[in-house]
Design an enzyme around this catalytic site. Structure first.
Site, short mmCIF file in Angstrom:
data_model
loop_
_atom_site.label_atom_id
_atom_site.label_comp_id
_atom_site.label_asym_id
_atom_site.label_seq_id
_atom_site.Cartn_x
_atom_site.Cartn_y
_atom_site.Cartn_z
N ARG A 158 0.85 -1.18 0.00
CA ARG A 158 0.00 0.00 0.00
C ARG A 158 0.90 1.24 0.00
O ARG A 158 2.06 1.18 0.41
CB ARG A 158 -0.90 0.02 1.24
N HIS A 249 -2.71 2.78 -6.38
CA HIS A 249 -3.28 1.55 -5.82
C HIS A 249 -3.49 0.50 -6.91
O HIS A 249 -3.49 -0.71 -6.63
CB HIS A 249 -4.59 1.86 -5.12
N HIS A 275 -4.23 -9.13 3.32
CA HIS A 275 -5.68 -9.06 3.46
C HIS A 275 -6.14 -9.92 4.64
O HIS A 275 -5.69 -11.05 4.79
CB HIS A 275 -6.38 -9.57 2.20
N TYR A 284 -9.63 -10.09 -7.12
CA TYR A 284 -8.65 -10.12 -8.19
C TYR A 284 -8.88 -11.29 -9.14
O TYR A 284 -8.58 -11.21 -10.33
CB TYR A 284 -7.23 -10.18 -7.61
#
Length: 303
Positions: A158, A249, A275, A284
């Site tokens: 991130r 991102h 996550h 995804y």
């Protein structure tokens, strides 16, 4: 206990027990102030006992008010405001014995599901190469932005995680320990290209930094901000003719999608991304499936 006392205790719980970020606390604080201001206007006064007894009709009135303002809230923002209010009432129920079933059952507006929009491999590589070619900036600034984007695309970090690196974290070894959301720690393998980009920036940047200083610096020596990373990406995608989906991102999304396309399993990608839920990572797979179906439809002889 007053309403202000309850708010203070709730914030302490959010920060200490739920480990909410400063951004989340600010957003919840803003939503809570608007909520209690509305109730005061509606009732004339709003004590803790008053607020604890709100009805679903009161909440629907508040949400209608937010939708009817001169600058109405979007469905997503409205849902975030309701989430903040429900969090406060959940705290009242858990810690102050002031439960309210109607608040717990209140549903926000329906939100259109949004999927990540990764860049393809050529776009990602082209963007990283273009980062080094801005003649209007010093070489060290170009190297800095390339290093940041390499962390996002090469390690799936991130923005906040990349910008949290300190001088003491370098030179990078074969792996990097990162503490992400909820203070969850993960260990990531480091690609040679990422190491080289970091060292290139580090050797060129002009500032004298202590080991505890943040590694990435702005033009005048202050800490690099997420806003700068986003603004530079906006400039780059304009130069390259990329769509608005080419955000910082999106590089993290691209990391995951390209890993998936290369055969990595979903659980491993979940660990690399940090996550908490596999369902988040599964987004995804949906993106990759969309791309595969599109290619299939275009190429199949019966398509």
């Amino acid at each position: 206990m007053t309403l202000d006392d309850a708010r203070t205790a709730w914030f302490g719980w959010l920060k200490g027990q739920r480990r909410c970020s400063a951004h989340t606390l600010a957003a919840y604080g803003h939503a809570f102030r608007g909520y209690t201001d509305y109730l005061r206007q509606h009732w004339g006064e709003a004590s803790l006992d008053d607020v604890a007894r709100v009805t679903s009709a009161d909440l629907r009135g508040w949400m209608a008010y937010l939708r009817g303002k001169e600058n109405p809230l979007s469905a997503r923002s409205l849902a975030q405001h309701l989430s903040a209010v429900k969090s406060f009432h959940s705290y009242l129920d858990l810690h102050l014995d002031r439960g309210n079933v109607q608040v717990g059952l209140m549903r926000g507006p329906r939100l259109k599901a949004t999927l990540p929009r990764p860049l393809n491999e050529d776009q990602a590589i082209g963007l990283l190469a273009e980062t080094r070619m801005d003649a209007d900036r010093d070489d060290w600034e170009n190297s800095r932005d390339e290093a940041v984007y390499m962390l996002l695309y090469g390690l799936g970090l991130r923005i906040s995680e990349a910008l949290s690196l300190t001088v003491a974290d370098t030179p990078l070894g074969d792996s990097l320990r990162i503490t992400g959301k909820g203070n969850k720690m993960r260990v990531l393998p480091v690609l040679e290209a990422v190491r080289e980009a970091i060292e290139r920036y580090k050797s060129q940047q002009p500032f004298i930094l202590a080991a505890t200083d943040r590694l990435f610096r702005a033009k005048r020596g202050g800490e690099l901000s997420p806003r700068h990373v986003q603004a530079t990406m906006q400039h780059l995608r304009s130069r390259l003719g990329l769509s608005d989906r080419a955000t910082p991102h999106a590089l993290r999304h691209s990391f995951a999608t390209h890993m998936l396309g290369s055969g990595a399993d979903l659980r491993s990608i979940q660990e690399l991304l940090g996550h908490a839920s596999l369902s988040t990572t599964q987004k995804y797979t949906q993106v990759d499936a969309e791309r595969l179906l599109s290619a299939y439809a275009a190429a199949h002889p019966k398509g």
